[in-house]
Design a protein around this motif. Structure first.
Motif, mmCIF file in Angstrom:
data_model
loop_
_atom_site.group_PDB
_atom_site.id
_atom_site.type_symbol
_atom_site.label_atom_id
_atom_site.label_comp_id
_atom_site.label_asym_id
_atom_site.label_seq_id
_atom_site.Cartn_x
_atom_site.Cartn_y
_atom_site.Cartn_z
ATOM 1 N N LEU A 180 49.415 115.740 -12.660
ATOM 2 C CA LEU A 180 49.237 114.830 -13.784
ATOM 3 C C LEU A 180 49.396 113.378 -13.354
ATOM 4 C CD1 LEU A 180 51.157 116.808 -16.538
ATOM 5 C CD2 LEU A 180 48.708 116.361 -16.493
ATOM 6 N N ALA A 181 50.284 113.128 -12.402
ATOM 7 C CA ALA A 181 50.456 111.764 -11.902
ATOM 8 C C ALA A 181 49.154 111.259 -11.284
ATOM 9 C CB ALA A 181 51.588 111.718 -10.885
ATOM 10 N N ARG A 182 48.459 112.143 -10.558
ATOM 11 C CA ARG A 182 47.176 111.749 -9.959
ATOM 12 C C ARG A 182 46.125 111.496 -11.041
ATOM 13 N NH1 ARG A 182 48.045 116.520 -6.544
ATOM 14 N NH2 ARG A 182 49.114 115.904 -4.629
ATOM 15 N N GLY A 211 51.997 132.590 -16.927
ATOM 16 C CA GLY A 211 50.736 132.690 -17.641
ATOM 17 C C GLY A 211 50.453 131.535 -18.584
ATOM 18 N N LEU A 212 51.221 130.465 -18.492
ATOM 19 C CA LEU A 212 50.999 129.320 -19.370
ATOM 20 C C LEU A 212 49.819 128.485 -18.885
ATOM 21 C CD1 LEU A 212 54.689 128.116 -19.908
ATOM 22 C CD2 LEU A 212 53.372 129.777 -21.241
ATOM 23 N N VAL A 213 49.280 127.682 -19.782
ATOM 24 C CA VAL A 213 48.231 126.735 -19.432
ATOM 25 C C VAL A 213 48.623 125.376 -20.011
ATOM 26 C CG1 VAL A 213 46.403 128.468 -19.363
ATOM 27 C CG2 VAL A 213 46.847 127.235 -21.489
ATOM 28 N N ALA A 214 47.983 124.341 -19.524
ATOM 29 C CA ALA A 214 48.238 122.993 -20.030
ATOM 30 C C ALA A 214 46.905 122.309 -20.305
ATOM 31 C CB ALA A 214 49.063 122.181 -19.034
ATOM 32 N N VAL A 215 46.897 121.451 -21.306
ATOM 33 C CA VAL A 215 45.722 120.636 -21.625
ATOM 34 C C VAL A 215 46.170 119.181 -21.637
ATOM 35 C CG1 VAL A 215 43.978 120.049 -23.337
ATOM 36 C CG2 VAL A 215 44.565 122.451 -22.931
ATOM 37 N N TYR A 216 45.634 118.419 -20.685
ATOM 38 C CA TYR A 216 45.968 116.999 -20.567
ATOM 39 C C TYR A 216 44.797 116.177 -21.081
ATOM 40 C CZ TYR A 216 46.114 112.435 -18.203
ATOM 41 O OH TYR A 216 46.064 111.088 -17.922
ATOM 42 N N THR A 217 45.083 115.230 -21.963
ATOM 43 C CA THR A 217 44.055 114.350 -22.530
ATOM 44 C C THR A 217 44.496 112.904 -22.377
ATOM 45 O OG1 THR A 217 43.371 116.006 -24.150
ATOM 46 C CG2 THR A 217 42.783 113.724 -24.615
ATOM 47 N N LYS A 218 43.576 112.066 -21.946
ATOM 48 C CA LYS A 218 43.861 110.630 -21.904
ATOM 49 C C LYS A 218 42.762 109.897 -22.666
ATOM 50 C CE LYS A 218 41.935 109.981 -17.210
ATOM 51 N NZ LYS A 218 42.253 109.509 -15.847
ATOM 52 N N VAL A 219 43.195 108.882 -23.419
ATOM 53 C CA VAL A 219 42.299 108.072 -24.246
ATOM 54 C C VAL A 219 42.702 106.614 -24.045
ATOM 55 C CG1 VAL A 219 41.378 107.677 -26.559
ATOM 56 C CG2 VAL A 219 42.266 109.938 -25.950
ATOM 57 N N HIS A 220 41.727 105.736 -23.989
ATOM 58 C CA HIS A 220 42.050 104.333 -23.758
ATOM 59 C C HIS A 220 42.819 103.753 -24.939
ATOM 60 C CE1 HIS A 220 41.766 100.207 -22.392
ATOM 61 N NE2 HIS A 220 41.266 100.652 -21.254
ATOM 62 N N HIS A 221 43.806 102.921 -24.614
ATOM 63 C CA HIS A 221 44.633 102.305 -25.650
ATOM 64 C C HIS A 221 43.807 101.393 -26.560
ATOM 65 C CE1 HIS A 221 48.363 101.486 -27.541
ATOM 66 N NE2 HIS A 221 49.130 101.605 -26.473
ATOM 67 N N ALA A 222 42.649 100.959 -26.116
ATOM 68 C CA ALA A 222 41.776 100.163 -26.980
ATOM 69 C C ALA A 222 41.289 100.970 -28.173
ATOM 70 C CB ALA A 222 40.579 99.640 -26.183
#
Length: 476
Positions: A103-105, A129-140
């Motif tokens: 996630l840092a990358r 068996g877990l999964v993760a969903v990472y989402t990034k959105v611009h602060h604008a």
């Protein structure tokens, strides 16, 4: 077509080769009882169904020539959802350390301004068996509260999902031609002299209400606030120097921790404070321990910036930024946890009274008045001269974002935890943000890798400080 406000556009100007302007979050999910296996195809299908509910997710930036006015959100005629949703698999054993490193990358990479400013990653291979969903959105495009509202659009109250209204076929509107765009700019520029008079008059009228906020800082700079040391300060002085208030690099470190909201409320009730006061007390104690480890503890307290939502009923459900901020003392100079919490409680009361004096529309009006070309130039000068890290206005941003209070599901998988990830800049190489969900507070820490390489220690100190406060509460 929708024009960005000056505050929205300001987050674009903050991006440099070392800093990005997006905020993000990772949902840790248990898909064991989901009706369908959670894979990339299903996630793409689910998010695709929700996109009509969030129009900005299919819009990109349209810059105004020469930066004479704020940019616009316009429909992306070449929108491709498969570009924005991707998959990453962790190698075994799929530990939390591996997840945070990945996630840092991902969080360090800037968004492509030629496309809608968001990305989502399905991360598989986690332990159990877990999964993760990472989402990034611009602060604008979003602030903390609108980001939380966006999450409610994507999440469901049942694993089976919910019935959505029939989606209309996406027919992107044509962007304005250069002539029309410049005509809009000319009209805005023609109104600028009138706007200048109005803004100046508004500012003059509001100067007396800003005095409580400005006078402590001015007094400190002029050496007028030198007491005998017998009174614990709850008003702000100049932000002291720390290892994380320096120029940052493009590299990031990320750490997560979760604590029981019931434990936080136990402390709150014992000492007659608020949940946010306890959080601030935890941060003060954790930062004091970390700074002591690095032989860098200032003799004066740190200054914390706390974002405050000014989103009213009319702005609910809309994207963009509706935020103000308050500054409060973070008493890292005190070695007693109870005393730190007491000072935090008094300091936040002072900060709230000062923040309440700032007119909600004044910051928006000022930021909207400055054309992007000028804002970008000022930002470049500030970063190039080192002003941001030589004279930081505060030491750290600590943000508390509301989250859902009931069990929720994403693509049929049950949400176990949601960890926020925010922005760092030159002079602000560490950020602490937390989200409440289902009886827990989930902390997400983001830092410059070179400035805070041992961010895991700092995250652990947050939990240690809560335990100290629990013992003090039990003694009471």
């Amino acid at each position: 077509m929708q024009q960005l406000t000056g505050l929205d556009a300001a987050f674009l100007a903050l991006e440099t080769t070392n800093s990005t302007g997006h905020v993000g979050g990772v949902c840790v999910l248990d898909p064991s009882e989901a009706p369908r296996p959670l894979d990339l195809a299903l996630l793409t299908e689910v998010l695709g169904q929700r996109l009509p509910l969030v129009p900005v997710m299919r819009r990109k930036l349209l810059e105004v020539p020469l930066g004479l006015d704020q940019p616009y959100w316009v429909d992306d005629a070449d929108f491709d959802i498969e570009y924005h949703i991707r998959e990453v698999a962790l190698p075994g054993p799929g530990s939390m350390a591996q997840l945070t490193e990945q996630l840092a990358r991902l969080h360090a990479r800037p968004l492509d301004r030629r496309r809608p400013l968001w990305e989502t990653y399905l991360i598989t291979g986690l332990a159990d068996g877990l999964v993760a969903v990472y989402t990034k959105v611009h602060h604008a495009a979003i602030d903390g509260v609108s980001g939380a509202e966006l999450l409610t659009v994507l999440l469901d109250l049942k694993p089976e999902g919910r019935k959505l209204p029939p989606a209309k076929e996406f027919v992107p509107a044509k962007p304005p031609n250069p002539v029309t765009l410049m005509a809009r700019v000319a009209a805005r520029l023609a109104w600028r002299p009138v706007q200048t008079v109005q803004l100046a008059g508004e500012f003059v009228r509001k100067v007396p209400t800003l005095a409580p906020l400005v006078s402590p800082l001015v007094g400190e700079m002029l050496g007028l606030n030198r007491g005998d040391g017998s009174v614990i300060p709850t008003t702000l002085g100049l932000a002291p120097s720390t290892p994380f208030n320096k120029k940052i690099t493009p590299h990031r470190r990320v750490a997560f921790r979760s604590v029981s909201l019931a434990d936080v409320k136990t402390v709150k009730n014992a000492f007659g404070t608020s949940v946010n006061d306890v959080v601030m007390g935890m941060c003060a104690g954790a930062l004091r321990k970390w700074l002591t480890d690095h032989e860098a503890l200032p003799s004066s307290p740190l200054n914390a910036m706390i974002p405050v939502s000014v989103r009213d009923e009319a702005a609910k459900g809309k994207m963009g930024n509706r935020v103000s901020a308050m500054l409060a003392v973070l008493p890292t100079n005190l070695d007693d946890p109870e005393q730190r919490l007491s000072v935090v409680h008094e300091a936040t009361k002072v900060a709230k009274s000062q923040q309440a004096t700032i007119p909600q529309g004044l910051v928006d009006d000022i930021s909207d008045f400055a054309p992007p070309a000028l804002t970008a130039r000022v930002a470049r000068v500030a970063f190039a001269t080192g002003m941001m890290h030589r004279l930081p206005p505060f030491n750290i941003c600590i943000s508390n974002v509301p989250g859902p209070n009931v069990p929720v599901y994403l693509a049929g998988a049950r949400l176990l935890a949601q960890y926020p990830m925010s922005v760092i800049l030159d002079g602000q190489g560490l950020n602490i943000t937390l989200v409440g969900y289902l009886g827990e507070l989930h902390f997400g820490l983001v830092a410059c890798r070179e400035l805070v390489p041992d961010i895991e220690n700092l995250a652990t100190y947050l939990v240690d400080e809560l335990n100290l406060l629990l013992k003090a509460a039990a003694a009471r």
